[in-house]
Design a protein around this motif. Structure first.
Motif, mmCIF file in Angstrom:
data_model
loop_
_atom_site.group_PDB
_atom_site.id
_atom_site.type_symbol
_atom_site.label_atom_id
_atom_site.label_comp_id
_atom_site.label_asym_id
_atom_site.label_seq_id
_atom_site.Cartn_x
_atom_site.Cartn_y
_atom_site.Cartn_z
ATOM 1 N N ASP A 12 8.850 1.564 -4.201
ATOM 2 C CA ASP A 12 7.880 0.949 -3.300
ATOM 3 C C ASP A 12 7.561 1.882 -2.128
ATOM 4 O O ASP A 12 6.397 2.082 -1.777
ATOM 5 N N SER A 25 5.396 4.804 -3.300
ATOM 6 C CA SER A 25 4.005 4.401 -3.469
ATOM 7 C C SER A 25 3.295 4.296 -2.120
ATOM 8 O O SER A 25 2.172 4.787 -1.951
ATOM 9 N N LYS A 26 3.956 3.679 -1.156
ATOM 10 C CA LYS A 26 3.351 3.540 0.171
ATOM 11 C C LYS A 26 3.188 4.885 0.860
ATOM 12 O O LYS A 26 2.210 5.104 1.584
#
Length: 125
Positions: free
Chosen positions: A11, A14-15
């Motif tokens: 996560d 991705s950010k």
């Protein structure tokens, strides 16, 4: 705190890609800012441990010449000023990953442009 490589969550990875596009900053710089933002929020407490399915950083790439400072701040936030029992190295690394995860989440909400990152950093000073 000793480590040679650190893997962050999928996560957060991705950010970081989106943040790099928005801000033009490299992932290691974004992670440094994320760590400081998260440490400012306080200890992680009982937050779940993030996965290790994302990007991998070399220790020096991630923290650079600030490794000692980041480790000291991490200990201060997570253990307090007078710890009864200092955290083990493995636990500190898990908490560092947790702070990166939480901080990147905060950055992804607050930063839509390079000026937003500057305001976050300048606001902390």
């Amino acid at each position: 705190m000793h480590y040679s490589k650190l893997r962050i969550s999928a996560d957060a990875t991705s950010k970081l890609r989106f943040l790099r596009t928005r801000t033009g900053l490299t992932p290691n710089l974004l992670c440094r800012i994320a760590i400081m933002l998260s440490l400012e929020e306080g200890p992680l407490g009982t937050a779940p441990v993030p996965d290790e399915a994302g990007s991998e950083f070399n220790a020096y790439t991630l923290t650079g010449e600030y490794a000692g400072l980041i480790a000291a701040l991490l200990r201060w936030v997570e253990e307090g000023p007078s710890p009864d029992q200092p955290l083990e190295n493995d636990e500190l690394i898990v908490r560092l990953r947790g702070h990166i995860h939480r901080g990147v989440g905060t950055l992804s909400v607050r930063s839509k442009a390079p000026a937003d990152v500057l305001r976050l950093v300048a606001g902390a000073a």
